[in-house]
Design a protein around this motif. Structure first.
Motif, PDB file in Angstrom:
ATOM      1  N   SER A   1     -31.400 -38.042  18.794  1.00  0.00           N
ATOM      2  CA  SER A   1     -31.132 -38.970  17.700  1.00  0.00           C
ATOM      3  C   SER A   1     -32.455 -39.502  17.166  1.00  0.00           C
ATOM      4  O   SER A   1     -33.521 -39.297  17.749  1.00  0.00           O
TER       5      SER A   1
ATOM      6  N   ARG B   1     -25.777 -32.795  23.265  1.00  0.00           N
ATOM      7  CA  ARG B   1     -26.496 -33.831  22.549  1.00  0.00           C
ATOM      8  C   ARG B   1     -27.630 -33.221  21.725  1.00  0.00           C
ATOM      9  O   ARG B   1     -28.218 -32.207  22.082  1.00  0.00           O
TER      10      ARG B   1
ATOM     11  N   SER C   1     -34.204 -32.002  14.622  1.00  0.00           N
ATOM     12  CA  SER C   1     -33.860 -32.434  15.974  1.00  0.00           C
ATOM     13  C   SER C   1     -33.164 -31.355  16.782  1.00  0.00           C
ATOM     14  O   SER C   1     -33.022 -31.479  18.002  1.00  0.00           O
TER      15      SER C   1
ATOM     16  N   SER D   1     -30.685 -47.495   9.833  1.00  0.00           N
ATOM     17  CA  SER D   1     -29.784 -47.429  10.984  1.00  0.00           C
ATOM     18  C   SER D   1     -30.027 -48.593  11.937  1.00  0.00           C
ATOM     19  O   SER D   1     -29.084 -49.151  12.505  1.00  0.00           O
TER      20      SER D   1
ATOM     21  N   THR E   1     -19.644 -44.677  16.760  1.00  0.00           N
ATOM     22  CA  THR E   1     -21.102 -44.696  16.892  1.00  0.00           C
ATOM     23  C   THR E   1     -21.558 -45.861  17.751  1.00  0.00           C
ATOM     24  O   THR E   1     -22.530 -45.742  18.513  1.00  0.00           O
TER      25      THR E   1
ATOM     26  N   ARG F   1     -27.304 -40.703  14.688  1.00  0.00           N
ATOM     27  CA  ARG F   1     -26.880 -40.521  16.080  1.00  0.00           C
ATOM     28  C   ARG F   1     -25.964 -39.326  16.321  1.00  0.00           C
ATOM     29  O   ARG F   1     -25.954 -38.730  17.404  1.00  0.00           O
TER      30      ARG F   1
ATOM     31  N   ARG G   1     -32.853 -35.649  10.324  1.00  0.00           N
ATOM     32  CA  ARG G   1     -32.171 -35.157  11.517  1.00  0.00           C
ATOM     33  C   ARG G   1     -32.332 -33.660  11.765  1.00  0.00           C
ATOM     34  O   ARG G   1     -32.288 -33.220  12.921  1.00  0.00           O
TER      35      ARG G   1
ATOM     36  N   ASP H   1     -24.011 -35.876  16.890  1.00  0.00           N
ATOM     37  CA  ASP H   1     -24.466 -34.581  17.405  1.00  0.00           C
ATOM     38  C   ASP H   1     -23.814 -33.416  16.676  1.00  0.00           C
ATOM     39  O   ASP H   1     -24.354 -32.312  16.661  1.00  0.00           O
TER      40      ASP H   1
END
Length: 441
Positions: free
Chosen positions: A397, A394, A174, A403, A101, A147, A171, A149
């Motif tokens: 994020s 991708r 996204s 985080s 990461t 972050r 997430r 994917d």
């Protein structure tokens, strides 16, 4: 074909290292899966103390870096900069995920989390009357949740838990609804270059029990020892051989308690402890064994995880006795491939061992091996991974408070490691100690 940077917890099982456990086997499973897919793989092995820094094997090259050392991020970034990878893959828990990461930049990132970190932390914190492990896991994984994917889990139950964790992080919106956030990649029926073994022949009621791997926080050493002693009371031809032991930098108490209890017991002469052995030598020790046993404590980890040591036992031609909390162990028992016992059931373990001692051949192991060859081969388990690598993408994020704090903490740790390892710090430290001794005198 794609160029991939694979980051895992080493050393790989091909080495002569004295410590090869699940994280190292998971690393090798992903490496072999990518090579089967025909990809160009560049490897970063995260180790406690690498013997060499440049590593290579059949079809791959890489580097070994010391976990959390000064410059481990910078060394990895410099290595990645030599290539033009299409993506970065973290194979296995904790440090591989943290490092991947930190170094992936804008490259697509696959995050493998084989076993729920918070379920593992729950056991450790319960044993220690603390919440420190849970806080550590939250700090370690929060950046990858924000972050990553694509993710992988080791069981269907853990996949559901991981989707919930990603949802709590915010997430899921996204990506499109059809985005496959989490793939299930169970443990592979493969252990380095060692071939599967046939069922062992036995003489009379002789029965050698094998215990292998890490005696971790969710390993129920107390119930296991009690069950073994009860079985030995009825069968003086039953013996135990143990390889593995304490989990470095993680947990010592379970192994130490089991070891002390066994060696001070009424059947102490029937136990043999080898400790951690080079990967290849473990198979030599198991040549004389007939059955592998694993006992879990109660808790979420047993439900969400999987038991690679069960696959390992079957791979080596051993009968298996196991608790049945996880998807995988329940399947093995339900299909008739292993004998199941309830959590904490020492008497049930003793009865199962007695059943095996009086049984010449059941056909369980042979049937299990055929099943695992079909459904747990490297080729089968790497399908999702290789499909993604051919077209990695991708997903937006996010930045969560945790985080952001985690990234700042890692940056600060890196700066401190650099200070502590500098010549100036070492010289000043010696000077301070010399002055302290002078003034004390």
């Amino acid at each position: 074909m794609a160029t991939v940077v694979l980051i895992g917890n080493g050393p790989l099982p091909y080495s002569e290292a004295n410590y090869v456990s699940f994280p190292q086997l998971r690393f090798e499973q992903f490496l072999r899966g990518l090579l089967v897919g025909g990809h160009i793989v560049r490897v970063v092995s995260v180790e406690s103390k690498p013997v060499v820094t440049d590593i290579e094997g059949d079809g791959w090259v890489g580097i070994a870096v010391e976990a959390e050392s000064a410059g481990w991020v910078e060394k990895t970034l410099a290595f990645i900069a030599k290539f033009e990878p299409e993506c970065v893959i973290a194979a296995g828990p904790y440090n591989s995920v943290r490092l991947a990461t930190l170094v992936c930049g804008e490259l697509p990132l696959w995050v493998d989390i084989p076993g729920d970190p918070f379920a593992e932390a729950q056991v450790k914190d319960t044993l220690n009357s603390s919440v420190a492990a849970t806080a550590t896991m939250a700090a370690a994984y929060s950046a990858s949740f924000a972050r990553g994917d694509r993710f992988s889990a080791i069981s269907s139950s853990q996949r559901a838990a991981l989707l919930g964790q990603l949802g709590i992080c915010g997430r899921l919106p996204s990506a499109p609804l059809e985005h496959n956030w989490v793939s299930v990649i169970p443990g592979a029926y493969a252990f380095g270059e060692v071939t599967p073994k046939s069922v062992k022949d036995r003489t009379g009621d002789q029965l050698v029990v094998a215990l292998v791997g890490g005696y971790n926080t969710w390993f129920d050493g107390d119930s296991l020892l009690e069950g073994l002693l009860l079985a030995m009371d009825k069968n003086d031809s039953l013996s135990v051989v143990s390889t593995g032991g304490s989990v470095p930098n993680h947990h010592n108490e379970t192994y130490e308690r089991f070891l002390e209890g066994a060696l001070s017991s009424r059947h102490s002469e029937q136990f043999t402890f080898h400790g951690w052995l080079p990967h290849a030598k473990v198979f030599d020790v198991l040549e004389g064994a007939h059955v592998g046993v694993t006992m879990d404590r109660a808790g979420a980890e047993a439900e969400l995880g999987a038991r690679t040591r069960v696959i390992f036992f079957l791979h080596q031609g051993l009968e298996v006795i196991t608790t049945t909390g996880s998807d995988f162990t329940k399947e093995m028992v339900d299909r008739g491939f292993a004998l199941g016992v309830a959590v904490g059931d020492s008497s049930g373990l003793a009865d199962a061992l007695g059943q095996l001692a009086n049984q010449n051949s059941s056909g369980r192991v042979e049937s299990a091996q055929r099943h695992l060859e079909r459904h747990h081969s490297i080729e089968v388990l790497a399908v999702d991974l290789n499909e993604w690598v051919l077209a990695p993408s991708r997903v937006d994020s996010i930045e969560t408070p945790l985080s952001l704090v985690s990234c700042e903490l890692e940056s600060t740790r890196g700066e401190l490691r650099a200070v502590y390892s500098s010549i100036t710090w070492r010289v000043l430290g010696r000077l301070f100690r010399a002055l302290k001794r002078t003034f004390r005198g």
